[in-house]
Design a protein around this motif. Sequence first.
Motif, PDB file in Angstrom:
ATOM      1  N   VAL A 226       6.111  -2.515  -6.690  1.00 25.44           N
ATOM      2  CA  VAL A 226       5.865  -1.441  -5.719  1.00 25.44           C
ATOM      3  C   VAL A 226       4.384  -1.375  -5.352  1.00 25.44           C
ATOM      4  CG1 VAL A 226       5.898   1.058  -5.370  1.00 25.44           C
ATOM      5  CG2 VAL A 226       7.861  -0.074  -6.411  1.00 25.44           C
TER       6      VAL A 226
ATOM      7  N   LYS B 136      11.591  -4.098  -1.011  1.00 30.65           N
ATOM      8  CA  LYS B 136      11.276  -2.672  -1.085  1.00 30.65           C
ATOM      9  C   LYS B 136      11.140  -2.099   0.315  1.00 30.65           C
ATOM     10  CE  LYS B 136       6.216  -3.068  -1.302  1.00 30.65           C
ATOM     11  NZ  LYS B 136       4.982  -2.618  -1.983  1.00 30.65           N
TER      12      LYS B 136
ATOM     13  N   VAL C 230      13.829   0.154  -4.025  1.00 32.98           N
ATOM     14  CA  VAL C 230      13.683  -1.247  -4.423  1.00 32.98           C
ATOM     15  C   VAL C 230      15.062  -1.826  -4.729  1.00 32.98           C
ATOM     16  CG1 VAL C 230      12.885  -2.784  -6.258  1.00 32.98           C
ATOM     17  CG2 VAL C 230      11.316  -1.106  -5.276  1.00 32.98           C
TER      18      VAL C 230
END
Length: 255
Positions: free
Chosen positions: A147, A163, A117
């Motif tokens: 996430v 991400k 990330v």
Amino acid sequence: MKQLHSDITFNETHKRIGEKINSHLKKLDRYKKDDKQKILELCQIGKLLGTFFNEFEIVNVTEKPDFIISNGNKNIGVEHELILDTKYKAEEGFYENICEKVEMNLKNDSSLPNFLVNLYLKDNLTFKIKDKNNLIEKFTELVKEFVLTGKLAPNEFVKNAYKMKHSQKNVNVNFGAYMQQHITKDLILEYIAKKEKKCSSYRLNTELSQWLVLVIGGTGQSSFEVNDLFNIEITSNFDKIFLYEDFDNNLYELK
């Protein structure tokens, strides 16, 4: 000040870095402060050697000097020194450390897949050491939700995030647009003088020729870049002195 050149490709450089440093990385833990610094040094020196001095290998990771390299016939001591603007580095280091703590908090969270990330911070953030633990909690919650859902929750710190799949759980921080500073003769000479007093002890410890590698060219506002090939007169006990722009992979011979 002379720029050195190499015609190897990015992919070849990347392959060579692994060949030169992987055996040394196995002994280090990136969650430990001292080991993390040594990992950075290994990556930078490995990249430099792989690009410009591929006949040399890192044969020993030490501290006085940082490395011993060898081409099979000649051994050389190498001292690594990172040139940074300490004012900006304090802020960068504060948020980088928060991201390291977030990684540790999420490392063993089985509800999360591995990920990389990138967090892009909002402009003009301030920081106070007393707020750090609270910020670690907030960043951990923010990253975990991002996430799992792909959505960045409203917050006062991060303006954007990206991400991707990864081999482990990693969180990087980016500080937005900035004007990178140009390296100067005076700053180079200041850092050489800082290391000069240690050169004789390095030579005594190893009985080897000594190189000094000054590293610039990171990705934060604390880093510097080369603006022009200026002339610089250096008197030093180091046998060779180099200035290495890490991000652009440029090498300059100063002595």
